[in-house]
Design a protein around this motif. Structure first.
Motif, short mmCIF file in Angstrom:
data_model
loop_
_atom_site.label_atom_id
_atom_site.label_comp_id
_atom_site.label_asym_id
_atom_site.label_seq_id
_atom_site.Cartn_x
_atom_site.Cartn_y
_atom_site.Cartn_z
N THR A 192 34.35 30.34 42.30
CA THR A 192 35.83 30.96 42.67
C THR A 192 36.53 31.08 41.31
OG1 THR A 192 35.87 29.72 44.55
CG2 THR A 192 37.90 30.26 43.66
N TRP B 86 46.30 30.90 41.38
CA TRP B 86 45.69 31.09 42.77
C TRP B 86 44.31 31.29 42.49
CZ3 TRP B 86 48.29 35.06 39.97
CH2 TRP B 86 47.89 36.21 39.75
N GLU C 166 40.23 33.28 43.54
CA GLU C 166 39.94 34.54 44.36
C GLU C 166 38.41 34.21 44.32
OE1 GLU C 166 41.11 38.43 42.95
OE2 GLU C 166 43.12 37.74 43.08
N GLY D 240 40.11 24.29 53.92
CA GLY D 240 40.83 25.43 53.18
C GLY D 240 42.25 25.57 54.17
N TYR D 241 42.85 26.87 53.67
CA TYR D 241 44.33 27.07 53.97
C TYR D 241 44.33 28.69 54.36
CZ TYR D 241 43.80 29.05 49.34
OH TYR D 241 43.55 29.76 48.19
N LYS E 148 47.28 30.57 54.22
CA LYS E 148 48.10 31.30 53.08
C LYS E 148 48.50 30.07 52.30
CE LYS E 148 50.73 34.65 56.05
NZ LYS E 148 50.78 33.93 57.32
N HIS F 115 39.82 30.42 51.59
CA HIS F 115 41.01 31.18 51.78
C HIS F 115 40.93 31.88 53.23
CE1 HIS F 115 44.57 33.36 51.29
NE2 HIS F 115 44.63 33.71 50.07
N ARG G 187 42.16 35.39 53.85
CA ARG G 187 41.55 36.46 53.47
C ARG G 187 40.35 37.06 54.36
NH1 ARG G 187 42.45 40.49 51.41
NH2 ARG G 187 40.29 40.77 50.48
#
Ligand code: SAH
Length: 344
Positions: free
Chosen positions: A158, A197, A199, A227-228, A230, A261, A264
């Motif tokens: 990540t 943040w 990705e 995880g989450y 948002k 995430h 996404r």
């Protein structure tokens, strides 16, 4: 070993991104954590390792979906990163007790890169299985797909970005006074609020591939991870022998994870016209698919196991343990065949 390799890379090519660091630490062909360690239950414990109930409930969930699919003659069951094979072993035990047509329809492929774990999976799972190392190599067929992933996506590399005072930085590994250290590396001017943040292009590309396969073959993908939906932040963490540790202390010997995430993943699936349910807290999902009834039945059958069963149930479902941080999401092809367990 890996530390020297990283030092040399930085000397020769300059700073490495967090993404490149995680890729080396976890997946280096010879010394990467997930290539060389038999770490599950030593560095961390996953839901299937906590209790047989986890895999059994997923087996019952899967039978429900098999019936909704109208009992196809063939069904491709895929597990991503199956660890010791415990989830599938418990899953298959329930399937063999309840639905022979389902058991007979199954064609099982495991996506795994760890040779030690492959051997354990081979010795544990009581059915013929095939292995591939990459999602892209899952054999194509006409059969509907059922894809399971528990704690798979959190180990993928990540990037971590930081925007501060309209400047964008990436968290990178550098050598400072000859010591490996994380530091923000300036990338470019970037307008926006101050924020950090993450990705994961790797995770997103896998989700694209899995979604395309669901569109081609139909079926369902159940993703369970912590995880989450948002949010933002820096979630890189390391576990070494069950304890939180510095990600740079035991490179290649400690587990590294980042939060998944789910938002996404959901956007990608929805943009392709697939159905999405969740992410729902794991505790809620397990209760919806019968956790309490199953625990009661097992306690009744094994009175001496009452206390450990209650502890296991709490660890899996209590929000103070794995019940809230862990989430469950389903992506599915037929908008009329709704996977069970997502009533809130
Ligand atoms: N699902 C298991 C294990 C989770 S640990 C459980 O719940 O107990 C992560 C698993 O993913 C391990 O089996 C690990 O070897 C595998 N893995 C890690 N990185 C991988 C990659 N890039 N491709 C395929 N498998 C990977």
């Amino acid at each position: 070993m890996l530390e020297n390799l990283l030092r040399q890379e930085i000397h020769e090519k300059g700073p490495l991104s967090q993404y490149q660091f995680m890729e080396v630490a976890l997946q280096h062909p010879e010394f990467g954590y997930y290539r060389s360690q038999e770490a599950i239950s030593r560095d961390f414990t996953t839901s299937p390792e906590i209790s047989q109930v986890f895999g059994e409930l997923l087996g019952a969930w899967a039978i429900d979906y098999f019936l909704k699919l109208n009992q196809p003659k063939n069904l491709s069951l895929i597990e991503l990163g199956p660890g010791k094979g415990t989830l599938l072993t418990d899953f298959l035990r329930i399937v063999s007790q309840i639905s022979m047509p389902f058991l007979e329809a199954l064609d099982i492929t495991l996506v795994e890169i760890n040779p030690l774990l492959k051997t354990i999976q081979q010795n544990t799972i009581p059915c013929p299985i095939k292995w591939v190392e990459h999602v892209e190599h899952i054999p194509l067929s006409d059969a509907p797909l059922m894809i399971l992933a528990n704690e798979f996506f959190d180990v993928l590399p990540t990037h971590c970005y930081i925007r501060k005072e309209n400047k964008l930085y990436e968290r990178c590994l550098i050598l400072k006074e000859d010591k490996l250290t994380f530091a923000p590396l300036f990338l470019q001017e970037n307008q926006g609020p101050d924020q950090t943040w993450e990705e994961s292009p790797k995770a997103e590309s896998l989700i694209h591939t899995l979604c395309d396969r669901l569109l081609m073959q139909s079926g369902v993908f159940l993703c369970i991870d912590y995880g989450y939906e948002k949010g933002a932040g820096d979630s890189l963490q390391a576990l070494f022998k069950g304890e939180p540790s510095d990600p740079l202390s035991h490179i290649g010997k400690s587990d590294l994870t980042c939060h998944v995430h789910f938002g996404r993943f959901k956007d990608i699936a929805l943009s392709k016209g697939l159905g999405v349910l969740g992410p729902l807290p794991q505790g809620q999902f397990l209760k919806n698919i019968g956790l309490e009834t199953r625990i009661e039945r097992l306690k009744h059958k094994n009175p001496l196991q009452r206390a450990p069963l209650e502890v296991a149930s709490r660890r899996l479902s209590d929000p103070r343990h794995m019940g809230a941080l862990f989430k469950v999401m389903a992506i599915f092809s037929s908008l009329t065949l709704i996977p069970a367990g997502f009533e809130s």
